[in-house]
Design a protein around this motif. Structure first.
Motif, PDB file in Angstrom:
ATOM      1  N   UNK A  97       1.623 -10.776 -13.063  1.00 41.44           N
ATOM      2  CA  UNK A  97       1.647 -12.189 -12.693  1.00 41.44           C
ATOM      3  C   UNK A  97       1.238 -12.430 -11.245  1.00 41.44           C
ATOM      4  N   UNK A  98       0.910 -11.350 -10.509  1.00 37.29           N
ATOM      5  CA  UNK A  98       0.367 -11.476  -9.153  1.00 37.29           C
ATOM      6  C   UNK A  98      -1.066 -10.950  -9.151  1.00 37.29           C
ATOM      7  N   UNK A  99      -1.892 -11.504  -8.233  1.00 39.64           N
ATOM      8  CA  UNK A  99      -3.309 -11.124  -8.258  1.00 39.64           C
ATOM      9  C   UNK A  99      -3.896 -10.835  -6.880  1.00 39.64           C
ATOM     10  N   UNK A 100      -3.084 -10.936  -5.838  1.00 37.38           N
ATOM     11  CA  UNK A 100      -3.599 -10.776  -4.476  1.00 37.38           C
ATOM     12  C   UNK A 100      -2.525 -10.092  -3.638  1.00 37.38           C
ATOM     13  N   UNK A 101      -2.964  -9.334  -2.627  1.00 37.88           N
ATOM     14  CA  UNK A 101      -2.018  -8.631  -1.748  1.00 37.88           C
ATOM     15  C   UNK A 101      -2.281  -9.051  -0.304  1.00 37.88           C
ATOM     16  N   UNK A 102      -1.208  -9.262   0.430  1.00 38.20           N
ATOM     17  CA  UNK A 102      -1.294  -9.534   1.866  1.00 38.20           C
ATOM     18  C   UNK A 102      -0.669  -8.353   2.599  1.00 38.20           C
ATOM     19  N   UNK A 103      -1.409  -7.805   3.579  1.00 38.45           N
ATOM     20  CA  UNK A 103      -0.929  -6.628   4.318  1.00 38.45           C
ATOM     21  C   UNK A 103       0.393  -6.939   4.999  1.00 38.45           C
ATOM     22  N   UNK A 104       1.268  -5.949   5.033  1.00 37.52           N
ATOM     23  CA  UNK A 104       2.612  -6.131   5.577  1.00 37.52           C
ATOM     24  C   UNK A 104       2.567  -6.560   7.048  1.00 37.52           C
ATOM     25  N   UNK A 105       1.496  -6.183   7.766  1.00 36.56           N
ATOM     26  CA  UNK A 105       1.374  -6.568   9.172  1.00 36.56           C
ATOM     27  C   UNK A 105       1.204  -8.083   9.336  1.00 36.56           C
ATOM     28  N   UNK A 106       0.797  -8.763   8.265  1.00 34.31           N
ATOM     29  CA  UNK A 106       0.589 -10.225   8.322  1.00 34.31           C
ATOM     30  C   UNK A 106       1.736 -10.992   7.661  1.00 34.31           C
ATOM     31  N   UNK A 107       2.813 -10.274   7.379  1.00 35.01           N
ATOM     32  CA  UNK A 107       3.985 -10.881   6.744  1.00 35.01           C
ATOM     33  C   UNK A 107       5.115 -10.975   7.776  1.00 35.01           C
ATOM     34  N   UNK A 108       5.790 -12.140   7.817  1.00 35.13           N
ATOM     35  CA  UNK A 108       6.862 -12.356   8.792  1.00 35.13           C
ATOM     36  C   UNK A 108       8.139 -12.736   8.041  1.00 35.13           C
ATOM     37  N   UNK A 109       9.250 -12.134   8.442  1.00 36.30           N
ATOM     38  CA  UNK A 109      10.567 -12.491   7.903  1.00 36.30           C
ATOM     39  C   UNK A 109      11.435 -13.019   9.052  1.00 36.30           C
ATOM     40  N   UNK A 110      12.080 -14.162   8.825  1.00 37.01           N
ATOM     41  CA  UNK A 110      12.967 -14.668   9.878  1.00 37.01           C
ATOM     42  C   UNK A 110      14.341 -14.017   9.766  1.00 37.01           C
ATOM     43  N   UNK A 111      15.286 -14.480  10.613  1.00 38.54           N
ATOM     44  CA  UNK A 111      16.593 -13.828  10.654  1.00 38.54           C
ATOM     45  C   UNK A 111      17.392 -14.011   9.378  1.00 38.54           C
ATOM     46  N   UNK A 112      17.031 -15.000   8.570  1.00 36.15           N
ATOM     47  CA  UNK A 112      17.724 -15.201   7.286  1.00 36.15           C
ATOM     48  C   UNK A 112      17.029 -14.491   6.133  1.00 36.15           C
TER      49      UNK A 112
END
Length: 401
Positions: A97-112
């Motif tokens: 059900x997913x078709x695209x990947x974003x590199x982990x270096x371009x992924x941001x997680x906030x404090x929550x």
């Protein structure tokens, strides 16, 4: 009585004769791919399966749905892992059900722990490895006649190939001749000489992937030599005979080869190693080598190694050459000659110094030279001319002076 033949081939003509006349061996065996390094593939090999067999992540990151980014960066404040995105590791299949990947270096997680992205994917399927990206069922992986290397071994195993048909190891028989010889490692009586060519030739044969059959020293007796040659022809894919091809009263090799087969080359048109011959007995090629070790070494490097290559579906291998400036005049003699050279780098250019072996031992001569120049008979080449030197070593080993 020995008669000088009308045709005395040059180095290149001799290589061409071998190329035309030597046919590959037909014997094969099946071995494990894991131990096939350096062996010759006996037939075309095709992939048994397709990999990857599902779309995979091309990097460590998160897999997403491209349509969620159709209007730019989406509001991801309510995104849930496993529903709106999934972590994806390199080479691992992504969920359907997913078709695209974003590199982990371009992924941001906030404090929550809420996810956001520093960029949007530009195309559907970005950073996704497609089905068959590594190998496809039925794809040609290794060609007949190809020498198996580390890369091919990896590709074959990836393609589902664990066993492979290769040419059987070539057997090369070597017959040393001469009443004056004693085996290496024994005390050398006065007037005798050490037979070192056997182990030198064995090293050449092993280097080329063959297996050596070494005969004991055969005395200069026609019947014993004939018996040895016939035995070798029956046992080996290639026969080498050392000495006995010159003009001495006990040089029987050429006469015997004429009686049991077809002599194609009686003598070379160059020296050292002038008394090198080429013949066939049945389907077995026979190379006669000169007895003196320097001549045997040179002709083995030029012709024996290439004969073994041809028998294993490999092309004739020309020497690695460099252009160098000659330091002094050299004059040809009454036949082509291979002149030893010492090539160095000076003031940013290669220069070649001719080296003569007068007054030097074989080891001294060997270490003073790193290449050779083939000069045609009666040629005159002046100092300063650019010549092509066949090198023993890669250019990285050339001394800078």
């Amino acid at each position: 009585m020995y008669k000088v033949p009308d045709f005395l081939p040059s180095r290149d003509e001799m290589l061409r004769i071998l190329e035309i006349n030597i046919k590959p061996v037909s014997k094969t065996e099946t071995i494990q791919v894991a131990v096939s390094l350096g062996r010759i593939c006996a037939e075309d090999v095709y992939a048994k399966h397709t990999l990857p067999n599902k779309p995979t992540s091309a990097c460590d990151g998160v897999s997403v749905k491209f349509d969620d980014f159709s209007n730019g960066k989406p509001d991801t404040s309510l995104w849930i892992e496993g529903k709106d995105y999934c972590f994806s590791n390199t080479g691992v299949a992504i969920r359907e059900d997913f078709d695209t990947v974003i590199a982990i270096e371009k992924v941001v997680f906030d404090e929550t722990g809420r996810i956001s992205f520093s960029l949007c994917p530009q195309n559907r399927g970005e950073k996704v490895g497609q089905v068959g990206g590594q190998t496809k069922e039925g794809e040609l992986i290794a060609y007949q006649g190809e020498c198996l290397n580390a890369s091919l071994i990896g590709m074959l195993l990836t393609s589902g190939i664990t066993n492979i048909k290769v040419l059987a190891k070539l057997t090369v028989a070597f017959i040393p001749t001469g009443d004056e010889l004693v085996p290496a490692g024994y005390q050398t009586p006065p007037g005798k000489n050490v037979e070192s060519n056997s182990l030198m030739l064995k090293a050449y044969i092993n280097e080329c992937g063959g297996e050596a059959i070494l005969y004991p020293i055969i005395p200069d007796e026609m019947e014993k030599l004939k018996e040895a040659i016939l035995s070798a022809v029956a046992a080996a894919d290639l026969v080498l005979i050392c000495a006995g091809s010159s003009k001495g009263n006990k040089d029987f090799t050429i006469e015997l080869l004429e009686s049991i087969g077809n002599v194609m080359v009686y003598e070379l048109g160059h020296g050292p190693g002038k008394h090198c011959s080429f013949a066939y007995s049945g389907n077995t090629p026979i190379i006669g080598l000169p007895g003196p070790p320097m001549g045997a070494d040179l002709t083995a490097a030029l012709y024996v190694k290439n004969a073994i290559r041809l028998l294993q579906m490999q092309p004739v291998q020309s020497p690695y050459t460099i252009e160098a400036e000659l330091t002094e005049d050299i004059n040809g003699i009454s036949f082509d000659f291979i002149r030893q050279m010492n090539v160095v780098m000076k003031d940013g250019k290669y220069i070649a110094q001719p080296i003569a072996n007068q007054g030097m031992t074989r080891a001294e001569f060997y270490h003073k030279t790193n290449g050779y120049f083939y000069i045609e008979k009666e040629a005159i080449i002046k100092a300063g001319a650019k010549i092509s030197v066949a090198m023993r070593y890669p250019k990285e080993y050339i001394e800078v002076v």
